[in-house]
Design an enzyme around this catalytic site. Structure first.
Site, PDB file in Angstrom:
ATOM      1  N   ARG A  86       0.843  -1.191   0.000  1.00  0.00           N
ATOM      2  CA  ARG A  86       0.000   0.000   0.000  1.00  0.00           C
ATOM      3  C   ARG A  86       0.881   1.245   0.000  1.00  0.00           C
ATOM      4  O   ARG A  86       2.029   1.211   0.467  1.00  0.00           O
ATOM      5  CB  ARG A  86      -0.910   0.018   1.229  1.00  0.00           C
ATOM      6  CG  ARG A  86      -1.963   1.124   1.177  1.00  0.00           C
ATOM      7  CD  ARG A  86      -2.696   1.319   2.493  1.00  0.00           C
ATOM      8  NE  ARG A  86      -3.627   2.432   2.399  1.00  0.00           N
ATOM      9  CZ  ARG A  86      -4.206   3.029   3.437  1.00  0.00           C
ATOM     10  NH1 ARG A  86      -3.942   2.615   4.661  1.00  0.00           N
ATOM     11  NH2 ARG A  86      -5.041   4.032   3.257  1.00  0.00           N
ATOM     12  N   HIS A  87       0.352   2.339  -0.502  1.00  0.00           N
ATOM     13  CA  HIS A  87       1.098   3.603  -0.529  1.00  0.00           C
ATOM     14  C   HIS A  87       1.352   4.134   0.879  1.00  0.00           C
ATOM     15  O   HIS A  87       0.782   3.649   1.857  1.00  0.00           O
ATOM     16  CB  HIS A  87       0.330   4.654  -1.338  1.00  0.00           C
ATOM     17  CG  HIS A  87      -1.040   4.934  -0.793  1.00  0.00           C
ATOM     18  ND1 HIS A  87      -1.259   5.696   0.330  1.00  0.00           N
ATOM     19  CD2 HIS A  87      -2.269   4.530  -1.209  1.00  0.00           C
ATOM     20  CE1 HIS A  87      -2.543   5.765   0.579  1.00  0.00           C
ATOM     21  NE2 HIS A  87      -3.188   5.053  -0.332  1.00  0.00           N
ATOM     22  N   HIS A  89      -2.946   0.355  -3.479  1.00  0.00           N
ATOM     23  CA  HIS A  89      -3.838   0.812  -2.430  1.00  0.00           C
ATOM     24  C   HIS A  89      -4.086  -0.306  -1.419  1.00  0.00           C
ATOM     25  O   HIS A  89      -3.514  -1.394  -1.535  1.00  0.00           O
ATOM     26  CB  HIS A  89      -5.128   1.306  -3.061  1.00  0.00           C
ATOM     27  CG  HIS A  89      -4.890   2.257  -4.199  1.00  0.00           C
ATOM     28  ND1 HIS A  89      -4.816   3.624  -4.029  1.00  0.00           N
ATOM     29  CD2 HIS A  89      -4.665   2.028  -5.526  1.00  0.00           C
ATOM     30  CE1 HIS A  89      -4.569   4.201  -5.203  1.00  0.00           C
ATOM     31  NE2 HIS A  89      -4.477   3.259  -6.126  1.00  0.00           N
TER      32      HIS A  89
END
Length: 714
Positions: free
Chosen positions: A451-452, A634
């Site tokens: 995930r970012h 994400h």
């Protein structure tokens, strides 16, 4: 300007009459104009459930509402007609809040739990009232409207006078500020009464009402349409202690005598709501996870809140009590020792928080009306003490073997021998069960999903209006904000809809790259969602990995569910050339598998399939070259990788077992909310298997903004 407008108006008047437009009954509103409710309905959720979810999550976003619906799929009350209860507070912030939290901690040690500990430090302005779920956003907007109507508070410092009795201790507001707060309370009741269709008689004689202490039942006006609105207009105060043991009186009195509340304090107007089903329950926070062993037991997830009736503790013969999960709405028996009591308000929803002026010179949290009716992007953080993560020594013990190898700089196969590419019990000397020869095969490729990192918009709220000047130039306003931002089509408007990372977010990504490098796990292919935060995460992950020859393949197909971004619309993604010019190490020759139109809607099936196509294609196209792959996107990207790779036929990638029967349909994981920034998931092939990542995770906590002026009082 006036002459131009008049001329234009006259031209319009002289134009021929425009024929009426024939609109088909089947015409639908533009996707850009779709409200969060419409989007949720398009996703297939029933209307009453969608409204309940939006109200329960404070109308923050479609994504949060859909996550709430997915986690509450087994909630037996999800279809019950239980409108939420709302309450309006004035809450101290900054140094005064710190003082009061310190007082709370000391009073707990001295006399144990008392009624004041159930709530944040506050002045009640409007008592609890019930309202339909469809009005939740309007109730929140009314908070700002009230401030604009009443105006700023008095310029003089707010004075709080202590009051002590045998069963109550508090701080009472000086008369000048009390009048200002009363105006807010009365104005909010008027606006809400109009909104809910309540008769004006409800608040016609507000001045005759007395103050409602938390333990009192005051005479109520006759409810109209089952709505009871009551403004507090007498003896406004902050409750310090009540419902305490008689033996604790002297000690609590001494603490109140020592308390010297700061007059130069800052305040916020806050609208909270709660689920009325649990109004008379205690709230306990889970401190230790538990997996049910019987059908009537409740799963305990770290950080979740559990509603428990007080009498349950008295009647329990073995320490097991019935409770209901705040996260899922599911009920069952649980070991009470795995929880600790916390404030009831920890399980409430914060709908709006607006600063009451800036008289003390302290920093104010911004609110913006630039967002649509659908989302409140400027949703403020709760106090830092509410945002900390639960930490456990077990977490450190779990990775001790990893660090023993890494810090002694042994070869990469030593780390592999520890992880074996599978999830194991790090606290034991065993390597788990299964075919050890298969697990240890050195040619098994790694596939990572990440995930970012931390986002600017969710850290600062509405930041663009304050960080870009009139010429559109970026001006850094906080040390955790980017030093510079690259040029892109749409400028500041695009940045407001496609956020960059904070400096902390960049560091989080760098740490993951560093962890993979220390574990000596080679990365050969890096794919990133086109969202700026994901491309930047990939870039800084590679900085930590320290392999400048690797470049980021920007892949629009890895972007999250488009329908979460129809209100407001998503900005055009930055082009690879814009990224390159901004210093991001992207592959300018990469041709994406999918060209994504972000202005149109999609079904959940469309979302799953495009992610699956990207991941399957990446596996096939790199098979001959070999090397490990990482997909950076994400929270849902981790789920998507696991599900997509498990669906990959044996002939599409590395050899594997016979294909299984038709796979189950894609579903969003109900634990998406538990995927933190820069979370790393791992899968290995031959056969496809979810495994323990080769490096440990990182934990960080959020913090509030420091106000240096508190040092002036020393």
């Amino acid at each position: 300007m006036k002459r131009v407008w008049c001329s234009l108006r006259n031209q319009i008047r002289t134009m021929a009459n425009i024929p009426p437009r024939k609109i088909s009954p089947s015409s639908k509103p533009s996707k850009q104009d779709a409200s969060p409710l419409q989007i949720l309905l398009q996703m297939g959720f029933p209307r009453h459930r969608a409204l309940k979810a939006l109200a329960a999550t404070g109308n923050r976003s479609v994504q949060l509402a859909s996550d709430w619906l997915l986690t509450h799929v087994n909630d037996t009350y999800i279809d019950a007609d239980h409108p939420r209860e709302y309450i309006l507070y004035a809450n101290p912030t900054g140094a005064l809040l710190t003082q009061l939290h310190d007082f709370w901690a000391k009073s707990k040690k001295l006399g144990g739990w008392n009624g004041a500990h159930n709530f944040p430090p506050h002045i009640t302005l409007v008592s609890f009232f019930k309202a339909p779920d469809e009005t939740s956003l309007q109730l929140a907007k009314a908070v700002k409207s009230v401030i604009e109507t009443v105006g700023d508070p008095p310029a003089c410092p707010l004075k709080l006078d202590p009051y002590i009795s045998q069963n109550f201790m508090g701080l009472f507001v000086s008369e000048e500020h009390a009048e200002y707060l009363k105006k807010i309370a009365v104005q909010y009741v008027k606006q809400v009464s109009t909104l809910l269709g309540v008769s004006m008689d409800t608040y016609e004689h507000l001045d005759a009402l007395g103050t409602c202490f938390p333990w009192c039942t005051m005479p109520q006006e006759k409810p109209i349409k089952s709505i009871n609105l009551e403004a507090h207009v007498k003896s406004l105060h902050i409750t310090l202690a009540y419902h305490f043991e008689v033996a604790a009186f002297d000690g609590l009195k001494a603490l109140v005598d020592e308390l010297q509340p700061l007059e130069t304090s800052s305040w916020e107007l806050r609208l909270y709501s709660r689920d009325p089903k649990f109004a008379n329950h205690q709230v306990h926070k889970v401190t230790q996870g538990y997996s049910p062993l019987a059908s009537d037991e409740l799963e305990l997830v770290l950080g979740d809140y559990i509603y428990i009736e007080e009498k349950a503790f008295e009647s329990s013969p073995d320490g097991w009590v019935p409770g209901t999960s705040w996260l899922t709405g599911v009920s069952g028996y649980l070991p009470a020792v795995f929880t600790r009591r916390t404030a009831e308000s920890d399980a409430w929803t914060l709908h709006r928080a607006i600063s009451l002026g800036n008289n003390s010179g302290s920093d104010c949290k911004s609110e913006s009306d630039s967002n649509t009716d659908g989302e409140m992007a400027g949703y403020p953080h709760e106090d830092a003490t509410q945002l900390g993560h639960e930490k456990s020594e077990e977490v450190y013990k779990a990775w001790q073997k990893y660090w023993d190898v890494v810090m002694t700089e042994q070869k990469s196969d030593s780390v592999i021998n520890i992880t074996q590419g599978t999830s194991i019990d790090w606290k034991s000397n065993t390597q788990g069960t299964g075919d050890m020869e298969t697990k240890a095969k050195p040619d098994r490729r790694w596939f990572f999903a990440m995930r970012h990192g931390e986002r600017v918009d969710l850290t600062y709220g509405s930041w663009v209006p304050f960080c870009f000047d009139e010429a559109g130039n970026y001006v850094r306003k906080d040390l955790n904000m980017p030093l510079t931002l690259g040029e892109r089509v749409g400028g500041c408007e695009s940045y407001s809809k496609d956020t960059p990372l904070t400096r902390v977010g960049r560091l989080q990504a760098t740490l993951v790259g560093e962890g993979l490098r220390l574990a000596q796990q080679p990365i050969s292919h890096v794919y990133a969602s086109s969202a700026l935060r994901c491309v930047e995460t990939a870039h800084y992950m590679l900085e930590g990995y320290q392999n400048p020859s690797l470049k980021v393949k920007v892949e629009p197909g890895l972007f999250e569910f488009k329908n979460w971004h129809l209100t407001p619309t998503m900005a055009p993604f930055m082009t690879p050339q814009e990224h390159h010019k901004a210093g991001i190490n992207v592959d300018l020759n990469y041709k994406p598998y999918i060209e994504l139109d972000i202005t149109t809607s999609e079904t959940l099936e469309d979302f799953y399939k495009r992610n699956e196509l990207v991941m399957h294609s990446a596996v096939k196209d790199t098979e001959a070259e070999g090397g490990n792959i990482i997909f950076i996107g994400h929270a849902a990207t981790l789920d998507m990788m696991v599900l997509a790779l498990k669906r990959l036929s044996p002939g599409a990638g590395s050899p594997g077992p016979e294909p299984e029967p038709e796979p189950e349909p894609y579903t969003l994981n109900p634990h998406l909310l538990r995927v933190p920034y820069c979370a790393l998931g791992a899968v290995r092939d031959n056969p496809w298997q979810v495994v323990c990542p080769p490096c440990p995770p990182s934990i960080n906590s959020s913090s509030g903004r420091f106000d240096w002026k508190i040092l002036l009082d020393l």
